[in-house]
Scaffold this active site. Structure first.
Site, PDB file in Angstrom:
ATOM      1  N   GLU A  70       5.267  -0.062 -10.385  1.00 31.11           N
ATOM      2  CA  GLU A  70       6.604  -0.207  -9.784  1.00 31.11           C
ATOM      3  C   GLU A  70       7.610   0.792 -10.386  1.00 31.11           C
ATOM      4  O   GLU A  70       8.803   0.513 -10.510  1.00 31.11           O
ATOM      5  CB  GLU A  70       7.090  -1.650  -9.855  1.00 31.11           C
ATOM      6  CG  GLU A  70       6.090  -2.582  -9.157  1.00 31.11           C
ATOM      7  CD  GLU A  70       6.682  -3.831  -8.562  1.00 31.11           C
ATOM      8  OE1 GLU A  70       7.883  -3.849  -8.267  1.00 31.11           O
ATOM      9  OE2 GLU A  70       5.902  -4.788  -8.361  1.00 31.11           O
ATOM     10  N   SER A 128       4.195   8.761  -8.779  1.00 29.45           N
ATOM     11  CA  SER A 128       5.656   8.775  -8.930  1.00 29.45           C
ATOM     12  C   SER A 128       6.350   9.447  -7.746  1.00 29.45           C
ATOM     13  O   SER A 128       7.423   9.017  -7.324  1.00 29.45           O
ATOM     14  CB  SER A 128       6.037   9.513 -10.220  1.00 29.45           C
ATOM     15  OG  SER A 128       5.627   8.763 -11.340  1.00 29.45           O
ATOM     16  N   GLY A 184      -6.098  -9.516 -38.287  1.00 28.08           N
ATOM     17  CA  GLY A 184      -7.409  -9.387 -37.637  1.00 28.08           C
ATOM     18  C   GLY A 184      -7.592 -10.370 -36.489  1.00 28.08           C
ATOM     19  O   GLY A 184      -8.250 -10.063 -35.489  1.00 28.08           O
ATOM     20  N   GLY A 227       0.807  -1.220   0.000  1.00 24.74           N
ATOM     21  CA  GLY A 227       0.000   0.000   0.000  1.00 24.74           C
ATOM     22  C   GLY A 227       0.838   1.267   0.000  1.00 24.74           C
ATOM     23  O   GLY A 227       1.017   1.913   1.034  1.00 24.74           O
ATOM     24  N   THR A 268       7.304   4.244 -13.293  1.00 26.20           N
ATOM     25  CA  THR A 268       7.081   4.395 -14.740  1.00 26.20           C
ATOM     26  C   THR A 268       8.417   4.364 -15.497  1.00 26.20           C
ATOM     27  O   THR A 268       9.493   4.518 -14.902  1.00 26.20           O
ATOM     28  CB  THR A 268       6.411   5.753 -15.040  1.00 26.20           C
ATOM     29  OG1 THR A 268       7.312   6.780 -14.590  1.00 26.20           O
ATOM     30  CG2 THR A 268       5.070   5.914 -14.337  1.00 26.20           C
ATOM     31  N   ILE A 324      -3.947  -0.888  -5.880  1.00 27.20           N
ATOM     32  CA  ILE A 324      -3.215  -1.834  -5.039  1.00 27.20           C
ATOM     33  C   ILE A 324      -3.435  -3.268  -5.553  1.00 27.20           C
ATOM     34  O   ILE A 324      -4.524  -3.839  -5.396  1.00 27.20           O
ATOM     35  CB  ILE A 324      -3.647  -1.708  -3.552  1.00 27.20           C
ATOM     36  CG1 ILE A 324      -3.537  -0.244  -3.075  1.00 27.20           C
ATOM     37  CG2 ILE A 324      -2.819  -2.654  -2.683  1.00 27.20           C
ATOM     38  CD1 ILE A 324      -2.151   0.373  -3.201  1.00 27.20           C
ATOM     39  N   THR A 325      -2.369  -3.817  -6.131  1.00 26.16           N
ATOM     40  CA  THR A 325      -2.393  -5.190  -6.646  1.00 26.16           C
ATOM     41  C   THR A 325      -2.649  -6.163  -5.498  1.00 26.16           C
ATOM     42  O   THR A 325      -2.055  -6.010  -4.428  1.00 26.16           O
ATOM     43  CB  THR A 325      -1.030  -5.511  -7.302  1.00 26.16           C
ATOM     44  OG1 THR A 325      -0.788  -4.544  -8.312  1.00 26.16           O
ATOM     45  CG2 THR A 325      -1.011  -6.907  -7.904  1.00 26.16           C
ATOM     46  N   PRO A 375      -4.327   8.306  -4.303  1.00 19.36           N
ATOM     47  CA  PRO A 375      -4.940   9.036  -5.415  1.00 19.36           C
ATOM     48  C   PRO A 375      -4.094  10.234  -5.871  1.00 19.36           C
ATOM     49  O   PRO A 375      -3.972  10.494  -7.059  1.00 19.36           O
ATOM     50  CB  PRO A 375      -6.293   9.481  -4.843  1.00 19.36           C
ATOM     51  CG  PRO A 375      -6.622   8.431  -3.824  1.00 19.36           C
ATOM     52  CD  PRO A 375      -5.301   8.017  -3.227  1.00 19.36           C
TER      53      PRO A 375
HETATM   54  N1  CAA Z   1      16.980   2.028  -1.543  1.00 18.84           N
HETATM   55  C1  CAA Z   1      17.194   2.508  -0.287  1.00 18.84           C
HETATM   56  N2  CAA Z   1      17.050   3.820   0.013  1.00 18.84           N
HETATM   57  C2  CAA Z   1      16.681   4.656  -0.966  1.00 18.84           C
HETATM   58  C3  CAA Z   1      16.451   4.223  -2.278  1.00 18.84           C
HETATM   59  C4  CAA Z   1      16.628   2.860  -2.562  1.00 18.84           C
HETATM   60  N3  CAA Z   1      16.431   2.386  -3.781  1.00 18.84           N
HETATM   61  N4  CAA Z   1      16.089   5.279  -3.042  1.00 18.84           N
HETATM   62  C5  CAA Z   1      16.100   6.343  -2.242  1.00 18.84           C
HETATM   63  N5  CAA Z   1      16.450   5.972  -0.977  1.00 18.84           N
HETATM   64  C6  CAA Z   1      16.621   6.826   0.179  1.00 18.84           C
HETATM   65  C7  CAA Z   1      17.640   7.891  -0.160  1.00 18.84           C
HETATM   66  O1  CAA Z   1      18.964   7.450   0.112  1.00 18.84           O
HETATM   67  C8  CAA Z   1      17.222   9.031   0.740  1.00 18.84           C
HETATM   68  O2  CAA Z   1      17.683   8.811   2.049  1.00 18.84           O
HETATM   69  P1  CAA Z   1      18.804   9.793   2.719  1.00 18.84           P
HETATM   70  O3  CAA Z   1      18.182  11.162   2.674  1.00 18.84           O
HETATM   71  O4  CAA Z   1      18.973   9.222   4.078  1.00 18.84           O
HETATM   72  O5  CAA Z   1      20.007   9.658   1.838  1.00 18.84           O
HETATM   73  C9  CAA Z   1      15.708   8.887   0.795  1.00 18.84           C
HETATM   74  O6  CAA Z   1      15.420   7.533   0.475  1.00 18.84           O
HETATM   75  C10 CAA Z   1      15.015   9.801  -0.186  1.00 18.84           C
HETATM   76  O7  CAA Z   1      15.465   9.460  -1.468  1.00 18.84           O
HETATM   77  P2  CAA Z   1      15.279  10.423  -2.710  1.00 18.84           P
HETATM   78  O8  CAA Z   1      15.803  11.772  -2.390  1.00 18.84           O
HETATM   79  O9  CAA Z   1      15.823   9.715  -3.891  1.00 18.84           O
HETATM   80  O10 CAA Z   1      13.684  10.512  -2.815  1.00 18.84           O
HETATM   81  P3  CAA Z   1      12.786  11.243  -3.857  1.00 18.84           P
HETATM   82  O11 CAA Z   1      11.637  11.820  -3.148  1.00 18.84           O
HETATM   83  O12 CAA Z   1      13.647  12.103  -4.733  1.00 18.84           O
HETATM   84  O13 CAA Z   1      12.135  10.062  -4.733  1.00 18.84           O
HETATM   85  C11 CAA Z   1      11.913   8.447  -6.489  1.00 18.84           C
HETATM   86  C12 CAA Z   1      12.796   9.188  -5.462  1.00 18.84           C
HETATM   87  C13 CAA Z   1      12.921   7.560  -7.159  1.00 18.84           C
HETATM   88  C14 CAA Z   1      11.225   9.322  -7.484  1.00 18.84           C
HETATM   89  C15 CAA Z   1      10.850   7.597  -5.752  1.00 18.84           C
HETATM   90  O14 CAA Z   1       9.835   8.404  -5.229  1.00 18.84           O
HETATM   91  C16 CAA Z   1      10.251   6.549  -6.673  1.00 18.84           C
HETATM   92  O15 CAA Z   1      10.829   5.491  -6.880  1.00 18.84           O
HETATM   93  N6  CAA Z   1       9.056   6.844  -7.223  1.00 18.84           N
HETATM   94  C17 CAA Z   1       8.315   5.830  -7.961  1.00 18.84           C
HETATM   95  C18 CAA Z   1       7.312   5.194  -7.040  1.00 18.84           C
HETATM   96  C19 CAA Z   1       6.953   3.816  -7.476  1.00 18.84           C
HETATM   97  O16 CAA Z   1       7.748   3.066  -8.031  1.00 18.84           O
HETATM   98  N7  CAA Z   1       5.715   3.461  -7.197  1.00 18.84           N
HETATM   99  C20 CAA Z   1       5.261   2.137  -7.465  1.00 18.84           C
HETATM  100  C21 CAA Z   1       4.045   1.899  -6.683  1.00 18.84           C
HETATM  101  S1  CAA Z   1       3.990   0.325  -5.951  1.00 18.84           S
HETATM  102  C22 CAA Z   1       3.405  -0.709  -7.122  1.00 18.84           C
HETATM  103  O17 CAA Z   1       3.295  -0.382  -8.266  1.00 18.84           O
HETATM  104  C23 CAA Z   1       3.126  -2.075  -6.593  1.00 18.84           C
HETATM  105  C24 CAA Z   1       1.984  -2.757  -7.171  1.00 18.84           C
HETATM  106  O18 CAA Z   1       0.934  -2.930  -6.568  1.00 18.84           O
HETATM  107  C25 CAA Z   1       2.214  -3.429  -8.472  1.00 18.84           C
END
Ligand code: CAA
Length: 382
Positions: A362, A132, A339, A124, A364, A157-158, A128
């Site tokens: 997961e 990203s 077709g 989760g 885009t 939510i899958t 809404p």
């Molecule tokens: N592993 C561990 N820690 C991480 C990390 C990683 N891969 N990526 C970031 N962090 C940590 C960073 O080190 C940072 O910590 P510190 O400040 O202590 O160094 C903190 O997290 C914040 O990181 P960012 O500054 O990189 O964060 P951000 O706000 O700039 O966001 C982002 C980064 C990559 C855009 C992230 O928001 C993201 O991946 N967005 C996409 C969301 C996503 O994939 N959603 C999928 C939904 S779930 C789904 O689809 C499942 C389903 O049901 C199928």
């Protein structure tokens, strides 16, 4: 450099391949039309140990390395993305997060049932108004003595309506990623309601849900990891999850290629099988090259995981390339089928509808590109 598989890995892949051919492929059109896979498939997945791959045996899992898990993902994705999604979310995102960050009590509470297929997990994170930009989520968890009260909305939510446990990410502190904490919430907790989202383009066999948390009470013992540590749990789960989605997409593309080759050999036009026409062969060759290239990117990322090396950027590359290639492969397969590709009697139309979500969930394709760009330049474009 050895690109071969061990005997155990080959056996697992072959087992998954045969099982998918028998238990999944014959039903996919029916499940897609019914907008519901037969949930008996969960017990069957568990019987083979597929819901416990990578989980320690002491918690009911079947052990195994990450590449083995990824090989299984390709085979499940070859059969049905909805079935693959059951495993990649419940096992890949939720059970593995519990194994990595849970207390002993949390592992004992949830993992045996999840590996046995008695309890599914869902992840989760998305809301809404928060896709990203996951770090801006607004679901709140407020302290009440030894408990927490969780309030907010989750969407897309899958496994949402099938799950027995929700790994939910909620804000316990200030704005941004550092204010987020993870909780394990039993799906029957009072105040938690779930609704299935209908009318999806693809993934019709899967339960994709909206969830409302209205003051859902959980004990502090349900907190996963430290307060403020939720964003890192989500991101590290997604790093591996992206390799799983990529591998499932390789399977989907492979299924399209196999179907297109077979059809091109049997379909005749102008007195010859259409496979004898160069423009058709070009489409098949493009699909084959991209599918194999995607698999190599997936295996590279999985190998880094197994060797304990950094793999985030390679995971993003694999997800970006494999999912975009799967969309292209399914589109080309429809072109080969003509077709007949446009009706659901044949598998490729469903494959195109299913492939389309893989470039969205997961993370885009655009998020993967920005992560790769950030790794190359050191500049954060978010
Ligand atoms: N592993 C561990 N820690 C991480 C990390 C990683 N891969 N990526 C970031 N962090 C940590 C960073 O080190 C940072 O910590 P510190 O400040 O202590 O160094 C903190 O997290 C914040 O990181 P960012 O500054 O990189 O964060 P951000 O706000 O700039 O966001 C982002 C980064 C990559 C855009 C992230 O928001 C993201 O991946 N967005 C996409 C969301 C996503 O994939 N959603 C999928 C939904 S779930 C789904 O689809 C499942 C389903 O049901 C199928």
């Amino acid at each position: 450099m050895d690109l071969g598989l061990s005997q155990e890995q080959e056996q697992l892949r072959d087992l998954a391949r045969d099982w998918v051919e028998r238990e999944v492929v014959p039903h996919v059109t029916e499940w897609d039309r019914a907008e519901q896979v037969d949930l008996k498939i969960v017990g069957k997945l568990a019987e083979l140990g597929f819901l416990g791959l990578g989980i320690a045996e002491e918690f009911g899992g079947s052990g195994g390395d990450f590449l083995s898990y990824i090989l299984m993902m390709e085979e499940l994705g070859r059969g049905d993305t909805s079935v693959r999604g059951i495993v990649s979310v419940s096992l890949g995102l939720v059970a593995k997060s519990i194994q990595a960050y849970g207390t002993d009590a949390q592992k004992r509470q949830w993992l045996p049932g999840m590996c046995a297929g008695e309890t599914l997990g869902c992840f989760g994170l998305t809301e809404p108004g928060t896709g990203s930009d996951a770090g801006s989520l607004t679901t709140r968890a407020v302290r009440d003595g030894d408990d927490w009260l969780i309030t907010g909305e989750k969407i897309f939510i899958t496994n949402g309506t099938w799950a027995g446990v929700v790994l939910v990410f909620a804000r316990t502190g200030g704005p941004g990623p550092k204010g987020i904490t993870a909780f394990l919430v039993p799906a029957d907790a009072p105040g938690l309601t779930r609704r299935e989202i209908k009318g999806k383009l693809g993934l019709r066999g899967q339960a994709t849900a909206e969830m409302t948390f209205e003051g859902v009470r959980v004990s502090d013992a349900n907190r996963l990891g430290r307060e403020g540590g939720g964003f890192k749990i989500a991101m590290s789960a997604l790093d591996k999850g992206r390799i799983a989605v990529a591998s499932g997409s390789v399977g989907l593309a492979r299924g399209c290629l196999e179907a297109a080759v077979a059809y091109a050999q049997e379909r005749t036009q102008f007195g010859k099988p259409i496979a004898s026409y160069q423009l058709v062969q070009e489409m098949l060759a493009d699909m084959a090259v991209e599918t194999d290239a995607a698999r190599l990117l997936v295996w590279r990322a999985a190998d880094l995981v197994d060797r304990g090396r950094p793999f985030g950027t390679e995971a993003s590359m694999a997800k970006l390339f494999a999912t975009e290639s799967a969309v292209k492969a399914s589109n080309q397969a429809i072109q080969v089928f003509g077709g007949y590709g446009y009706v659901d009697e044949f598998p490729v139309g469903k494959a195109m509808r299913d492939a389309r979500v893989t470039t969205l969930y997961e993370g885009t394709s655009q998020i993967q590109k920005l992560l790769i760009g950030r790794a190359l330049t050191g500049i954060n474009a978010f």
